[in-house]
Design an enzyme around this catalytic site. Sequence first.
Site, PDB file in Angstrom:
ATOM      1  N   VAL A 176      21.434 -28.911 -15.818  1.00 37.68           N
ATOM      2  CA  VAL A 176      21.460 -29.047 -17.276  1.00 37.68           C
ATOM      3  C   VAL A 176      20.725 -27.877 -17.920  1.00 37.68           C
ATOM      4  O   VAL A 176      21.171 -27.296 -18.914  1.00 37.68           O
ATOM      5  CB  VAL A 176      20.813 -30.382 -17.706  1.00 37.68           C
ATOM      6  CG1 VAL A 176      20.752 -30.488 -19.231  1.00 37.68           C
ATOM      7  CG2 VAL A 176      21.565 -31.569 -17.119  1.00 37.68           C
TER       8      VAL A 176
ATOM      9  N   ASN B 279      19.278 -29.442  -5.729  1.00 36.94           N
ATOM     10  CA  ASN B 279      20.448 -29.837  -6.513  1.00 36.94           C
ATOM     11  C   ASN B 279      21.565 -28.849  -6.222  1.00 36.94           C
ATOM     12  O   ASN B 279      21.449 -27.658  -6.540  1.00 36.94           O
ATOM     13  CB  ASN B 279      20.120 -29.861  -8.007  1.00 36.94           C
ATOM     14  CG  ASN B 279      19.211 -31.018  -8.350  1.00 36.94           C
ATOM     15  OD1 ASN B 279      19.549 -32.175  -8.115  1.00 36.94           O
ATOM     16  ND2 ASN B 279      18.042 -30.716  -8.878  1.00 36.94           N
TER      17      ASN B 279
ATOM     18  N   HIS C 114       6.344 -29.632 -12.298  1.00 33.76           N
ATOM     19  CA  HIS C 114       7.683 -29.623 -11.704  1.00 33.76           C
ATOM     20  C   HIS C 114       8.252 -28.216 -11.883  1.00 33.76           C
ATOM     21  O   HIS C 114       8.525 -27.773 -12.998  1.00 33.76           O
ATOM     22  CB  HIS C 114       8.562 -30.649 -12.424  1.00 33.76           C
ATOM     23  CG  HIS C 114       9.941 -30.777 -11.864  1.00 33.76           C
ATOM     24  ND1 HIS C 114      10.489 -31.987 -11.514  1.00 33.76           N
ATOM     25  CD2 HIS C 114      10.899 -29.866 -11.594  1.00 33.76           C
ATOM     26  CE1 HIS C 114      11.714 -31.802 -11.058  1.00 33.76           C
ATOM     27  NE2 HIS C 114      11.987 -30.514 -11.116  1.00 33.76           N
TER      28      HIS C 114
ATOM     29  N   ARG D  39      24.366 -27.927  -7.437  1.00 37.99           N
ATOM     30  CA  ARG D  39      25.254 -27.842  -8.598  1.00 37.99           C
ATOM     31  C   ARG D  39      24.582 -27.004  -9.665  1.00 37.99           C
ATOM     32  O   ARG D  39      23.430 -26.583  -9.506  1.00 37.99           O
ATOM     33  CB  ARG D  39      25.513 -29.247  -9.156  1.00 37.99           C
ATOM     34  CG  ARG D  39      24.212 -30.013  -9.443  1.00 37.99           C
ATOM     35  CD  ARG D  39      24.423 -31.285 -10.194  1.00 37.99           C
ATOM     36  NE  ARG D  39      23.230 -32.123 -10.215  1.00 37.99           N
ATOM     37  CZ  ARG D  39      22.188 -31.963 -11.016  1.00 37.99           C
ATOM     38  NH1 ARG D  39      22.172 -30.938 -11.875  1.00 37.99           N
ATOM     39  NH2 ARG D  39      21.148 -32.785 -10.988  1.00 37.99           N
TER      40      ARG D  39
ATOM     41  N   GLU E 232      14.044 -27.593  -6.066  1.00 38.10           N
ATOM     42  CA  GLU E 232      13.022 -28.215  -6.899  1.00 38.10           C
ATOM     43  C   GLU E 232      11.748 -28.436  -6.080  1.00 38.10           C
ATOM     44  O   GLU E 232      11.801 -28.880  -4.937  1.00 38.10           O
ATOM     45  CB  GLU E 232      13.521 -29.541  -7.462  1.00 38.10           C
ATOM     46  CG  GLU E 232      14.771 -29.386  -8.323  1.00 38.10           C
ATOM     47  CD  GLU E 232      14.956 -30.509  -9.313  1.00 38.10           C
ATOM     48  OE1 GLU E 232      14.155 -31.467  -9.285  1.00 38.10           O
ATOM     49  OE2 GLU E 232      15.886 -30.429 -10.126  1.00 38.10           O
TER      50      GLU E 232
ATOM     51  N   LYS F 165      13.793 -35.197 -17.502  1.00 32.98           N
ATOM     52  CA  LYS F 165      13.337 -33.978 -18.158  1.00 32.98           C
ATOM     53  C   LYS F 165      13.655 -34.005 -19.657  1.00 32.98           C
ATOM     54  O   LYS F 165      14.721 -34.459 -20.065  1.00 32.98           O
ATOM     55  CB  LYS F 165      14.013 -32.768 -17.513  1.00 32.98           C
ATOM     56  CG  LYS F 165      13.695 -32.619 -16.032  1.00 32.98           C
ATOM     57  CD  LYS F 165      14.599 -31.602 -15.366  1.00 32.98           C
ATOM     58  CE  LYS F 165      14.399 -31.579 -13.862  1.00 32.98           C
ATOM     59  NZ  LYS F 165      15.363 -30.703 -13.171  1.00 32.98           N
TER      60      LYS F 165
ATOM     61  N   GLY G  48      17.048 -37.995 -10.439  1.00 39.83           N
ATOM     62  CA  GLY G  48      16.907 -38.412 -11.822  1.00 39.83           C
ATOM     63  C   GLY G  48      15.947 -39.561 -12.028  1.00 39.83           C
ATOM     64  O   GLY G  48      15.991 -40.231 -13.051  1.00 39.83           O
ATOM     65  N   GLY G  49      15.074 -39.817 -11.037  1.00 41.37           N
ATOM     66  CA  GLY G  49      14.094 -40.875 -11.196  1.00 41.37           C
ATOM     67  C   GLY G  49      14.574 -42.250 -10.778  1.00 41.37           C
ATOM     68  O   GLY G  49      13.789 -43.196 -10.718  1.00 41.37           O
TER      69      GLY G  49
ATOM     70  N   GLU H 131       6.692 -40.686   0.667  1.00 39.40           N
ATOM     71  CA  GLU H 131       5.863 -39.489   0.694  1.00 39.40           C
ATOM     72  C   GLU H 131       4.579 -39.736  -0.084  1.00 39.40           C
ATOM     73  O   GLU H 131       4.490 -40.672  -0.891  1.00 39.40           O
ATOM     74  CB  GLU H 131       6.609 -38.273   0.133  1.00 39.40           C
ATOM     75  CG  GLU H 131       6.973 -38.343  -1.320  1.00 39.40           C
ATOM     76  CD  GLU H 131       7.744 -37.106  -1.786  1.00 39.40           C
ATOM     77  OE1 GLU H 131       8.486 -36.536  -0.964  1.00 39.40           O
ATOM     78  OE2 GLU H 131       7.590 -36.738  -2.954  1.00 39.40           O
TER      79      GLU H 131
END
Length: 465
Positions: free
Chosen positions: A311, A306, A224, A308, A290, A252, A180-181, A216
């Site tokens: 969203v 992720n 993305h 799970r 991702e 996002k 999430g950044g 990295e």
Amino acid sequence: MNSRAGSAADAAVDAKRFKRVLVANRGEIAVRIIRACRDLGIETVQVYSDADRDSLPVRLADRAVCIGPARSGESYLNARFIVSAALVHGADAIHPGYGFLSENAGFAALCEQEGVTFIGPSARVISLMGDKAMARRMADEAGVPTTPGSRGTVASAAEARAIAVELGYPVLLKAAAGGGGRGMRVVREPAELDLQFGDAAREAKAAFGDGSIYVEKFLSRVRHIEIQILSDGETVLHLGERDCSAQRRNQKLLEESPSPALGEALRAEIGAAAVRLCRHVGYRSAGTIECILDPETQRFYFMEMNTRVQVEHPVTECVTGIDIVKEQIRVAQGEALGIAQRDIEVRGHAIECRINAEDPARNFAPCPGTVHGFHAPGGPGVRVDSHLFSGYRIPPYYDSLLAKLIVWGRSRDEAIARMRRALGEMRVEGVTTTIPFHLSLLDDPHFVRGEIHTRFVEERLLETR
């Protein structure tokens, strides 16, 4: 089944129909899970904090139980309280939704220990793929391209500095345990590294309880791209990709499927790579791989997984016709998917706008308050996932997401036109929302042509405000 390292917990379980599922989340995703369970004939138990006592999920569930005060650390993040509530109320399983405890390996292990099914992958796999440095290693082993970077976490700013010299600036510092950044910093020159390393590590420690950092190479003007995965432990499917390049500060804002940046050959290559990685780690449940895509070279790189439901899963549901949440529950019951990759067909185009209680004119400041009126748009191809109702009081303690507005069209142009119409119809009275921002994004000619990247919103839309 492919041979792989794993444990008995990763193997497919005997099918056992759930009678009752506890929903360990809040807001729109809790409503989404309750509705999926009801479709499957499963009772629900909704946990809630003091701040959510009068929420829509509490009203819709068959049972509801308060698990603590408003602060999430004392309620939605209290693993033992949640598992105890499941045991007391006779729940067979717990669905964690997204956020909170959804990717907490300790929580999944506690569920396994107490005999309550965790609707998601095993604790082992969550732990494996939740550590981003380890996840990169798994991707390397599976033959999935990764961005050049450190082989694992780095112990100090000095070590990060040495790696940055090898990679060349700019570099990206990333929290190994989060997303999430948060815990993420772009370092453009050597003089910035020590300060940025300390800031990233502290933020990661505060957000995830783990300050580990890896390094990295930073690639600019990338897209993305993420791949939706479904696996029952034997069959692993990908449901196409979502393009999540419309972001602000790595958060996002709008997602769409399919991506306007992919041709059929590259789409098949990324999908096959995602399936390969999931097979390699023994993944079972719904999940998302991702990646970042360099549009100029048409090369993609694994970023993270992720473990799970996402969203933005509704856009994939719209173009494939597959109910991801219901399939996730069925797999947790031990059922086989019953479909093959050849059965997956992506039709048309879907777009999702995240409607948040935020003021774009004030740097997207949160705007909690009371919703005096709510009107959801409708018509062909329009879906609204929300927990709003007139009189609802938005608490200041949680994420500002109010609703997800999703549209489907036969083409991307039709989906954009339909989203403009739906946003124009939508009314959330009493609080400031991001609806005007989304309208301006949809009107931007670069977006209309599909020519965006992950820095597009900040560089083009927000710099002119």
